[in-house]
Scaffold this motif. Structure first.
Motif, short mmCIF file in Angstrom:
data_model
loop_
_atom_site.label_atom_id
_atom_site.label_comp_id
_atom_site.label_asym_id
_atom_site.label_seq_id
_atom_site.Cartn_x
_atom_site.Cartn_y
_atom_site.Cartn_z
N TYR A 125 0.86 -1.18 0.00
CA TYR A 125 0.00 0.00 0.00
C TYR A 125 0.90 1.23 0.00
O TYR A 125 1.90 1.28 0.70
CB TYR A 125 -0.90 0.02 1.24
CG TYR A 125 -1.69 1.30 1.40
CD1 TYR A 125 -2.81 1.56 0.63
CD2 TYR A 125 -1.30 2.26 2.34
CE1 TYR A 125 -3.54 2.72 0.78
CE2 TYR A 125 -2.02 3.44 2.50
CZ TYR A 125 -3.14 3.66 1.71
OH TYR A 125 -3.85 4.83 1.86
N ARG A 144 0.41 5.64 -0.33
CA ARG A 144 -0.37 6.85 -0.59
C ARG A 144 0.60 8.00 -0.79
O ARG A 144 1.49 8.24 0.04
CB ARG A 144 -1.32 7.18 0.56
CG ARG A 144 -2.33 8.25 0.16
CD ARG A 144 -3.35 8.48 1.23
NE ARG A 144 -2.81 9.27 2.33
CZ ARG A 144 -3.52 9.64 3.39
NH1 ARG A 144 -4.77 9.25 3.49
NH2 ARG A 144 -2.96 10.37 4.34
N GLU A 165 -3.78 6.66 -4.10
CA GLU A 165 -3.49 5.41 -3.39
C GLU A 165 -3.20 4.29 -4.38
O GLU A 165 -3.77 4.23 -5.47
CB GLU A 165 -4.68 4.99 -2.53
CG GLU A 165 -4.98 5.93 -1.38
CD GLU A 165 -6.18 5.47 -0.58
OE1 GLU A 165 -6.04 5.20 0.62
OE2 GLU A 165 -7.27 5.36 -1.19
N SER A 188 -2.51 -0.07 -4.14
CA SER A 188 -2.45 -1.24 -3.26
C SER A 188 -2.53 -2.51 -4.10
O SER A 188 -3.03 -2.51 -5.22
CB SER A 188 -3.60 -1.22 -2.24
OG SER A 188 -4.84 -1.44 -2.87
N ALA A 228 -7.79 -0.71 -1.60
CA ALA A 228 -6.94 0.31 -0.99
C ALA A 228 -7.45 0.69 0.39
O ALA A 228 -6.65 0.91 1.32
CB ALA A 228 -6.87 1.54 -1.89
N ALA A 250 -5.32 0.40 3.76
CA ALA A 250 -5.06 1.58 4.58
C ALA A 250 -5.33 1.30 6.05
O ALA A 250 -4.60 1.78 6.93
CB ALA A 250 -5.91 2.74 4.10
#
Length: 288
Positions: free
Chosen positions: A128, A130, A135, A137, A159, A163
């Motif tokens: 992942y 950001r 984002e 993932s 995502a 997160a």
């Protein structure tokens, strides 16, 4: 005739193998690029911890930090972990060995693992990242590097689930839980608290429970996931027990954990049992 069929089949199999090798190589290259990108963000000379930093926090949080960070510890917010343990899938426990780079609560992580043994050994990564509001993932695992077992990601659902994992794993980077870095603590009981993060405003808070000494005993958070019989994305509890802790470079972190989907419900079944064998903060140590 048969020879021609055999040649055609061989050519087709060769093409399939070549395509799989190319895709696997591309997966590996992207994983390495994200790992390197996260690693490049580490601060080689961060400020040192002063207990005055948490003087305004609830009592339960102050008790945690009195155990979690020694005064004068450089406040590194990226860690490289090495772990081993068991991964349970479809009721079968398989040996697991992994390494991870982690920059919580919201910058990202890469978890690179080898799972299973013999003919059922597979490897790959979860990740992942950001950056600049975007984002990325993925979950990508391959059997012997030849057969894709899982290649998912690239969606907002995936995502969001990743997160929440990055947020929960902030317990391995105690500096990330300081209010100076955007953590907002609320005491929910004499031995419990919930924490929100300015860097992850759209996520529900994570919930922490502590033992009498102030060490973490349990963590959980609502997680947007399809890990349920219906395979439907929805909010459901994810978390686990912190079975042991240890001190590394001035930080006390969980060193043995047990995690489960549907944590705290009758349907919870641990699927991830891990022991941290190494943790490296800052510029010292074997960064890959």
């Amino acid at each position: 005739m048969l020879a021609g069929i055999g040649i055609t089949a061989g050519v087709c199999l060769g093409a399939v193998a070549a395509t799989a090798a190319y895709v696997h190589h591309r997966d590996q290259a992207r994983m390495r690029a994200v790992w390197t990108g996260i690693e490049a963000l580490r601060d080689d000379d961060p400020p040192a911890y002063d207990p005055a930093m948490v003087a305004g926090l609830p009592a339960v949080a102050q008790r945690y930090f009195a155990r979690a960070i020694a005064p004068g510890t450089p406040l590194h917010r990226i860690v490289r972990l090495t772990m081993e343990g068991r991964f349970i899938m479809n009721g079968n426990g398989m040996p697991m060995a992994a390494r991870q780079i982690l920059a919580p609560p919201a910058t990202g992580f890469v978890w690179q693992a080898r799972i299973g043994a013999g003919l059922m050994r597979f490897a790959g990564s979860d990740g992942y990242r950001r950056r600049d509001g975007a984002e990325e993932s993925w979950t990508k695992f391959w059997l012997h590097g030849l057969i894709p077992l899982a290649r998912i990601g690239g969606t907002s659902d995936h995502a969001r689930a990743a997160a929440t994992r990055a947020m929960l794993e902030s317990v391995w980077v105690p500096a990330a839980l300081l209010p100076q870095y955007g953590a907002e603590w609320r005491e929910t009981g004499p031995d419990s608290a919930e924490v929100r993060f300015a860097d992850a405003p759209d996520l529900p808070p994570m919930h922490l429970t502590f033992d009498a000494a102030g060490d973490l005993a349990e963590i959980w958070a609502p997680r947007w996931t399809d890990a349920n019989p219906e395979k439907t994305y929805r909010w459901q509890p994810f978390g686990g027990r912190m079975i042991e802790t240890g001190v590394v470079a001035g930080f006390r972190i969980p060193t043995r954990v047990e995690l489960a989907n549907l944590w705290g419900t009758p349907d919870a079944a641990p699927f991830f049992l891990a022991r941290i064998t190494d943790a490296v903060f800052g510029p010292d140590g074997p960064w890959p």
